[in-house]
Design an enzyme around this catalytic site. Structure first.
Site, PDB file in Angstrom:
ATOM      1  N   HIS A   1       6.841  15.382   0.845  1.00 55.70           N
ATOM      2  CA  HIS A   1       7.198  14.346   1.810  1.00 55.70           C
ATOM      3  C   HIS A   1       7.448  13.020   1.103  1.00 55.70           C
ATOM      4  O   HIS A   1       7.086  12.841  -0.047  1.00 55.70           O
ATOM      5  CB  HIS A   1       6.137  14.188   2.898  1.00 55.70           C
ATOM      6  CG  HIS A   1       4.818  13.652   2.419  1.00 55.70           C
ATOM      7  ND1 HIS A   1       3.800  14.469   1.973  1.00 55.70           N
ATOM      8  CD2 HIS A   1       4.340  12.385   2.317  1.00 55.70           C
ATOM      9  CE1 HIS A   1       2.764  13.731   1.627  1.00 55.70           C
ATOM     10  NE2 HIS A   1       3.068  12.451   1.825  1.00 55.70           N
TER      11      HIS A   1
ATOM     12  N   GLU B   1      -0.452   8.386  11.674  1.00 56.83           N
ATOM     13  CA  GLU B   1       0.750   8.903  11.033  1.00 56.83           C
ATOM     14  C   GLU B   1       1.478   9.917  11.900  1.00 56.83           C
ATOM     15  O   GLU B   1       0.907  10.535  12.783  1.00 56.83           O
ATOM     16  CB  GLU B   1       0.409   9.531   9.694  1.00 56.83           C
ATOM     17  CG  GLU B   1      -0.470  10.755   9.815  1.00 56.83           C
ATOM     18  CD  GLU B   1      -0.765  11.383   8.478  1.00 56.83           C
ATOM     19  OE1 GLU B   1      -0.102  12.380   8.148  1.00 56.83           O
ATOM     20  OE2 GLU B   1      -1.656  10.868   7.784  1.00 56.83           O
TER      21      GLU B   1
ATOM     22  N   HIS C   1       5.408   5.930  -0.876  1.00 55.32           N
ATOM     23  CA  HIS C   1       5.108   6.899  -1.934  1.00 55.32           C
ATOM     24  C   HIS C   1       5.988   8.132  -1.792  1.00 55.32           C
ATOM     25  O   HIS C   1       6.619   8.343  -0.766  1.00 55.32           O
ATOM     26  CB  HIS C   1       3.634   7.304  -1.919  1.00 55.32           C
ATOM     27  CG  HIS C   1       3.214   8.088  -0.710  1.00 55.32           C
ATOM     28  ND1 HIS C   1       2.820   7.485   0.464  1.00 55.32           N
ATOM     29  CD2 HIS C   1       3.135   9.422  -0.492  1.00 55.32           C
ATOM     30  CE1 HIS C   1       2.507   8.422   1.345  1.00 55.32           C
ATOM     31  NE2 HIS C   1       2.688   9.611   0.791  1.00 55.32           N
TER      32      HIS C   1
END
Length: 153
Positions: A7, A43, A84
Site C-alpha cells: 500500500h 484509516e 509512506h
C-alpha cells in the site's frame, strides 16, 4: 523477499472527505476501515487491484485521532500527502532482520500489529533516501473476505 507494493499511505486531515475524493474521482471503494489506537489514526483501505502473489495493493488513507501521533505530527509539519510506502513480504521478521543487517535502521525491535491484523515494521526514512518505508506481512485471507466485505473494527 519483498513481493509487491502492499500500500501507499496518504495522510489527510479529513478521512471522510478524502475517501469521497478517491471514490468520486477514481472509482475506488473502501475495502476496510478501522481505528488503530496504538498508532493514533483512523484509516480506510481502498483496494486497487489483486497481485500475482495472491495479495492485493491498496491506498491507505490516514487521519490522526491525536495531535501527538506520528501521522498528526507529520501532517502539522508537511500537510496532506504521501506519508509512506509499504512493501509486502511473506515474513516481516526475516526480511526486517536481513535489512537491518545491511545497515538500515528498523524502527520497531519486534513487528507490531498493523491494518487488517497484519504484522508490520518501519524502516527509517533517512536510511531509505527520504522515504518512510513499511514492511507488511498480511494476515491470512486479508484480501479475500468470504462475504466480499470487511466490517469496521
Amino acid at each position: 523477499m519483498l513481493t509487491r507494493i502492499d500500500h501507499i499511505g496518504i495522510a489527510c486531515f479529513d478521512l471522510d472527505a478524502t475517501v469521497e475524493f478517491y471514490r468520486a474521482t477514481y472509482g475506488f471503494e473502501v475495502f476496510h476501515t478501522e481505528v488503530n489506537d496504538e498508532q493514533g489514526v483512523r484509516e480506510a483501505m481502498l483496494k486497487i487491484n489483486e497481485t500475482s502473489d495472491g495479495g492485493a495493493s491498496y491506498l491507505q488513507l490516514l487521519e490522526p485521532i491525536r495531535e501527538d501521533s506520528a501521522v498528526g505530527k507529520w501532517l502539522a509539519k508537511n500537510g496532506e500527502g504521501v506519508h509512506h510506502i509499504a512493501f509486502g513480504t511473506a515474513d516481516v521478521d526475516t526480511d526486517s532482520e536481513a535489512i537491518r543487517d545491511k545497515g538500515v535502521r528498523v524502527l520497531y525491535e519486534q513487528p507490531r500489529r498493523g491494518s487488517m491484523d497484519s504484522r508490520i515494521t518501519f524502516l527509517h526514512p533517512k536510511d531509505c533516501h527520504g522515504v518512510l518505508t513499511e514492511l507488511v506481512t498480511a494476515a491470512k485471507d486479508r484480501d479475500h473476505a468470504p462475504d466480499g466485505d470487511h466490517p469496521d473494527h
